[in-house]
Write an enzyme that holds these catalytic residues in place. Structure first.
Site, PDB file in Angstrom:
ATOM      1  N   PHE A 123     -44.657 -11.272 -35.418  1.00 13.42           N
ATOM      2  CA  PHE A 123     -44.681 -10.331 -36.548  1.00 13.42           C
ATOM      3  C   PHE A 123     -44.233 -11.125 -37.777  1.00 13.42           C
ATOM      4  O   PHE A 123     -43.074 -11.541 -37.843  1.00 13.42           O
ATOM      5  CB  PHE A 123     -43.698  -9.207 -36.233  1.00 13.42           C
ATOM      6  CG  PHE A 123     -43.613  -8.072 -37.220  1.00 13.42           C
ATOM      7  CD1 PHE A 123     -44.626  -7.129 -37.304  1.00 13.42           C
ATOM      8  CD2 PHE A 123     -42.486  -7.917 -38.018  1.00 13.42           C
ATOM      9  CE1 PHE A 123     -44.519  -6.044 -38.181  1.00 13.42           C
ATOM     10  CE2 PHE A 123     -42.368  -6.840 -38.891  1.00 13.42           C
ATOM     11  CZ  PHE A 123     -43.398  -5.902 -38.972  1.00 13.42           C
ATOM     12  N   GLY A 129     -38.413 -15.556 -50.269  1.00 13.80           N
ATOM     13  CA  GLY A 129     -37.928 -14.746 -51.388  1.00 13.80           C
ATOM     14  C   GLY A 129     -37.872 -13.256 -51.108  1.00 13.80           C
ATOM     15  O   GLY A 129     -37.559 -12.459 -51.998  1.00 13.80           O
ATOM     16  N   ARG A 241     -37.052  -0.251 -34.298  1.00 18.23           N
ATOM     17  CA  ARG A 241     -35.602  -0.322 -34.560  1.00 18.23           C
ATOM     18  C   ARG A 241     -34.772   0.310 -33.435  1.00 18.23           C
ATOM     19  O   ARG A 241     -33.743  -0.258 -33.054  1.00 18.23           O
ATOM     20  CB  ARG A 241     -35.279   0.284 -35.927  1.00 18.23           C
ATOM     21  CG  ARG A 241     -35.606  -0.685 -37.056  1.00 18.23           C
ATOM     22  CD  ARG A 241     -35.422  -0.086 -38.437  1.00 18.23           C
ATOM     23  NE  ARG A 241     -35.716  -1.095 -39.466  1.00 18.23           N
ATOM     24  CZ  ARG A 241     -35.991  -0.818 -40.727  1.00 18.23           C
ATOM     25  NH1 ARG A 241     -36.013   0.442 -41.143  1.00 18.23           N
ATOM     26  NH2 ARG A 241     -36.241  -1.784 -41.586  1.00 18.23           N
ATOM     27  N   ARG A 266      -7.877 -10.203 -12.640  1.00 18.65           N
ATOM     28  CA  ARG A 266      -6.870 -11.068 -13.261  1.00 18.65           C
ATOM     29  C   ARG A 266      -5.515 -10.371 -13.217  1.00 18.65           C
ATOM     30  O   ARG A 266      -5.397  -9.211 -13.626  1.00 18.65           O
ATOM     31  CB  ARG A 266      -7.296 -11.329 -14.717  1.00 18.65           C
ATOM     32  CG  ARG A 266      -6.309 -12.077 -15.536  1.00 18.65           C
ATOM     33  CD  ARG A 266      -6.456 -13.567 -15.326  1.00 18.65           C
ATOM     34  NE  ARG A 266      -5.568 -14.305 -16.212  1.00 18.65           N
ATOM     35  CZ  ARG A 266      -5.481 -15.623 -16.203  1.00 18.65           C
ATOM     36  NH1 ARG A 266      -6.234 -16.330 -15.369  1.00 18.65           N
ATOM     37  NH2 ARG A 266      -4.662 -16.241 -17.022  1.00 18.65           N
ATOM     38  N   GLU A 362     -34.989  -7.054 -38.249  1.00 17.52           N
ATOM     39  CA  GLU A 362     -35.627  -5.720 -38.349  1.00 17.52           C
ATOM     40  C   GLU A 362     -34.826  -4.751 -39.219  1.00 17.52           C
ATOM     41  O   GLU A 362     -34.759  -3.555 -38.946  1.00 17.52           O
ATOM     42  CB  GLU A 362     -35.896  -5.138 -36.959  1.00 17.52           C
ATOM     43  CG  GLU A 362     -37.015  -5.883 -36.267  1.00 17.52           C
ATOM     44  CD  GLU A 362     -37.377  -5.337 -34.916  1.00 17.52           C
ATOM     45  OE1 GLU A 362     -37.538  -4.118 -34.797  1.00 17.52           O
ATOM     46  OE2 GLU A 362     -37.499  -6.144 -33.990  1.00 17.52           O
ATOM     47  N   SER A 365     -27.846  -4.304 -41.227  1.00 18.45           N
ATOM     48  CA  SER A 365     -27.060  -3.057 -41.136  1.00 18.45           C
ATOM     49  C   SER A 365     -27.003  -2.324 -42.478  1.00 18.45           C
ATOM     50  O   SER A 365     -27.101  -1.093 -42.519  1.00 18.45           O
ATOM     51  CB  SER A 365     -25.650  -3.367 -40.647  1.00 18.45           C
ATOM     52  OG  SER A 365     -25.716  -3.738 -39.277  1.00 18.45           O
TER      53      SER A 365
HETATM   54  N1  COS Z   1     -42.518   5.255 -42.867  1.00 18.88           N
HETATM   55  C1  COS Z   1     -43.566   5.539 -43.675  1.00 18.88           C
HETATM   56  N2  COS Z   1     -43.539   5.374 -45.038  1.00 18.88           N
HETATM   57  C2  COS Z   1     -42.398   4.872 -45.561  1.00 18.88           C
HETATM   58  C3  COS Z   1     -41.276   4.551 -44.784  1.00 18.88           C
HETATM   59  C4  COS Z   1     -41.366   4.778 -43.381  1.00 18.88           C
HETATM   60  N3  COS Z   1     -40.330   4.496 -42.582  1.00 18.88           N
HETATM   61  N4  COS Z   1     -40.282   4.088 -45.589  1.00 18.88           N
HETATM   62  C5  COS Z   1     -40.768   4.119 -46.836  1.00 18.88           C
HETATM   63  N5  COS Z   1     -42.040   4.603 -46.823  1.00 18.88           N
HETATM   64  C6  COS Z   1     -42.914   4.822 -47.989  1.00 18.88           C
HETATM   65  C7  COS Z   1     -42.205   5.652 -49.030  1.00 18.88           C
HETATM   66  O1  COS Z   1     -42.362   7.022 -48.772  1.00 18.88           O
HETATM   67  C8  COS Z   1     -42.874   5.221 -50.315  1.00 18.88           C
HETATM   68  O2  COS Z   1     -44.118   5.873 -50.388  1.00 18.88           O
HETATM   69  P1  COS Z   1     -44.724   6.404 -51.796  1.00 18.88           P
HETATM   70  O3  COS Z   1     -44.910   5.172 -52.636  1.00 18.88           O
HETATM   71  O4  COS Z   1     -46.011   7.069 -51.413  1.00 18.88           O
HETATM   72  O5  COS Z   1     -43.695   7.332 -52.376  1.00 18.88           O
HETATM   73  C9  COS Z   1     -43.167   3.733 -50.070  1.00 18.88           C
HETATM   74  O6  COS Z   1     -43.179   3.567 -48.641  1.00 18.88           O
HETATM   75  C10 COS Z   1     -42.111   2.823 -50.679  1.00 18.88           C
HETATM   76  O7  COS Z   1     -40.845   3.190 -50.120  1.00 18.88           O
HETATM   77  P2  COS Z   1     -39.454   2.854 -50.817  1.00 18.88           P
HETATM   78  O8  COS Z   1     -39.545   3.200 -52.278  1.00 18.88           O
HETATM   79  O9  COS Z   1     -38.375   3.500 -50.014  1.00 18.88           O
HETATM   80  O10 COS Z   1     -39.399   1.279 -50.681  1.00 18.88           O
HETATM   81  P3  COS Z   1     -38.278   0.209 -51.073  1.00 18.88           P
HETATM   82  O11 COS Z   1     -38.950  -0.943 -51.686  1.00 18.88           O
HETATM   83  O12 COS Z   1     -37.173   0.868 -51.819  1.00 18.88           O
HETATM   84  O13 COS Z   1     -37.775  -0.322 -49.643  1.00 18.88           O
HETATM   85  C11 COS Z   1     -36.330  -0.541 -47.709  1.00 18.88           C
HETATM   86  C12 COS Z   1     -37.032   0.359 -48.757  1.00 18.88           C
HETATM   87  C13 COS Z   1     -35.240  -1.436 -48.265  1.00 18.88           C
HETATM   88  C14 COS Z   1     -35.691   0.472 -46.777  1.00 18.88           C
HETATM   89  C15 COS Z   1     -37.381  -1.386 -46.950  1.00 18.88           C
HETATM   90  O14 COS Z   1     -37.886  -2.416 -47.770  1.00 18.88           O
HETATM   91  C16 COS Z   1     -36.847  -2.008 -45.676  1.00 18.88           C
HETATM   92  O15 COS Z   1     -36.788  -1.357 -44.624  1.00 18.88           O
HETATM   93  N6  COS Z   1     -36.436  -3.305 -45.726  1.00 18.88           N
HETATM   94  C17 COS Z   1     -36.025  -4.037 -44.558  1.00 18.88           C
HETATM   95  C18 COS Z   1     -37.173  -4.797 -44.015  1.00 18.88           C
HETATM   96  C19 COS Z   1     -36.947  -5.359 -42.692  1.00 18.88           C
HETATM   97  O16 COS Z   1     -36.611  -4.653 -41.749  1.00 18.88           O
HETATM   98  N7  COS Z   1     -37.161  -6.665 -42.563  1.00 18.88           N
HETATM   99  C20 COS Z   1     -37.067  -7.345 -41.332  1.00 18.88           C
HETATM  100  C21 COS Z   1     -38.389  -7.952 -41.012  1.00 18.88           C
HETATM  101  S1  COS Z   1     -38.795  -7.916 -39.332  1.00 18.88           S
HETATM  102  S2  COS Z   1     -37.548  -9.103 -38.468  1.00 18.88           S
END
Ligand code: COS
Length: 378
Positions: A123, A129, A241, A266, A362, A365
């Site tokens: 994945f 960045g 998750r 122990r 993923e 925290s």
């Molecule tokens: N399921 C479906 N849609 C989702 C969603 C979910 N779980 N979470 C957000 N969305 C949608 C939102 O509803 C929004 O839609 P609209 O534009 O239609 O309103 C859009 O996606 C953008 O969402 P949001 O504004 O919440 O995005 P952000 O950029 O603020 O990001 C976080 C939110 C920080 C929570 C997100 O980027 C995240 O989870 N980051 C961590 C990433 C991660 O896990 N990385 C590890 C990689 S794999 S090892």
């Protein structure tokens, strides 16, 4: 033998109890494997888990739905025996998560191979960045005749270097930020794709930085709709998750077992350590955290399996609590082992290193806290 009474909770059906028992038996006979060469170990684990039939729980074939309880039970059980075995299984699931949820029949042919243990998946979301800030993805996918050309860099990609295919996210530019990303299926032998660096980490597993120099992918490589890649990534993470929480739970259960064994054998001042009330207090806290984590993990999995369209909040709670609690349980188990707890080759020392990355990958925290807070604030 770890406490299995949770399998009688109403979240589970007989097929889940049968899976947990068959896998536990398989693990007792086949794990742990030698971790000396992690690439070889992971390839061997994927082949063995595939041959034994357990990898079929990592993805959903045409007409099937992912069963999140089976994913979680498999991760929990594998992680209790050998964290690398959990890693090998987990990456087949996460790597192909987008295909399980949104793949076309053609793309699902790859899924048949990963579920059989004949191909390894990865994945590819994180970039130098953009880790937590997925909307800031910089890798570009330029539209060309018959497909796309991808250029950029992905890092901390698990299975990077041994994967046969990657699900990769790139900016297709329909809109700025989160609304301009798309997901693609990229075979590892695509010209222009190179492994720029292999990364060594605290608990070794295959991990790499990828470089993409105008990698051509045909139209059929697009997963879902162009521009919908951010939501697709989040939907995949919502499913996976809780499984990270499940792996943490398996490690915490193992730490509790190790602590119970240690404190009952122990002796101190003529009595077992476990007779001391201060020690009992630690053991009680550990058992409480294990059960609380299990309830959150299987609540999230059950809700998804019952057809909840989104389990974003439940998934974030399960991952956040189970990984943080597991770190505390493992730390307490290590402490109860005294000096032996920090010796290489002692199980709690290995668990202490194994658990750490689960609080980061993923969604770290604090990202989970952001997700939970947004959901309760409406
Ligand atoms: N399921 C479906 N849609 C989702 C969603 C979910 N779980 N979470 C957000 N969305 C949608 C939102 O509803 C929004 O839609 P609209 O534009 O239609 O309103 C859009 O996606 C953008 O969402 P949001 O504004 O919440 O995005 P952000 O950029 O603020 O990001 C976080 C939110 C920080 C929570 C997100 O980027 C995240 O989870 N980051 C961590 C990433 C991660 O896990 N990385 C590890 C990689 S794999 S090892």
């Amino acid at each position: 033998m770890a406490d299995q009474s949770f399998l009688n909770w109403p979240f589970f059906e007989d097929r889940h109890r049968e899976l947990a028992s068959a896998l536990d038996e398989w693990c007792a006979a086949h794990l742990p494997v030698d971790h000396g060469d992690v690439d070889a170990a992971c390839k061997g684990l994927v082949a063995a888990l595939g041959a034994a039939g357990f990898l079929r729980h990592s993805g959903a074939a045409e007409g099937e739905r992912l069963d999140v309880r089976s994913l979680c039970l498999t991760r929990e059980t594998l992680a209790r025996h050998d964290a690398l075995a959990d890693f090998a299984f987990a990456m087949q699931g996460l790597g192909m998560g987008a295909i399980s949820l949104f793949g076309t029949p053609g793309q699902r042919e790859w899924l048949e191979r990963t579920r059989a243990g004949e191909a390894i998946s990865a994945f590819a979301l994180t970039e130098p960045g953009s880790g937590s800030d997925v909307a800031n993805t910089a890798t570009t996918a330029e539209r060309v005749v018959g497909g796309w050309r991808l250029t950029g860099e992905k890092t901390y990609i698990s299975n990077g270097g041994i994967a046969d295919l990657y699900v990769i996210f790139a900016r297709t530019g329909e809109a700025p930020g989160a609304r301009g990303l798309s997901a693609f299926l990229m075979p590892a032998d695509s010209p222009g794709l190179t492994i720029a660096e292999r990364i060594e980490v605290i608990a070794p597993h295959p991990l790499a930085t990828l470089k993409l120099d105008k990698v051509f992918l045909p139209d059929e490589a697009l997963i879902g709709e162009s521009g919908a890649g951010f939501k697709l990534a989040m939907s995949v993470l919502d499913v996976f998750r809780p499984t990270v929480g499940a792996a943490a739970l398996g490690m915490a259960r193992r730490a509790l077992d190790e602590a119970l064994e240690r404190t009952q054998t122990r002796r101190i001042q003529g009595q077992p350590l476990s007779d001391l009330q201060l020690v009992q207090g630690h053991l009680a806290d550990m058992a409480l955290k294990v059960d609380a984590a299990a309830l959150l993990v299987y609540r999230a999995a059950w809700a998804k399996d019952m057809g909840a369209p989104r389990i974003t909040r439940e998934a974030a709670m399960a991952k956040l609590y189970a990984t943080e609690a597991a770190q505390e349980v493992i730390d307490a188990a290590l402490q109860l082992h005294g000096g032996d707890g920090v010796r290489h080759g002692v199980k709690v020392e290995e668990l202490y290193r194994d658990i750490r990355a689960l609080r980061i990958y993923e969604g770290a925290s604090d990202v989970q806290r952001v997700v939970i807070a947004r959901s309760i604030l409406g």
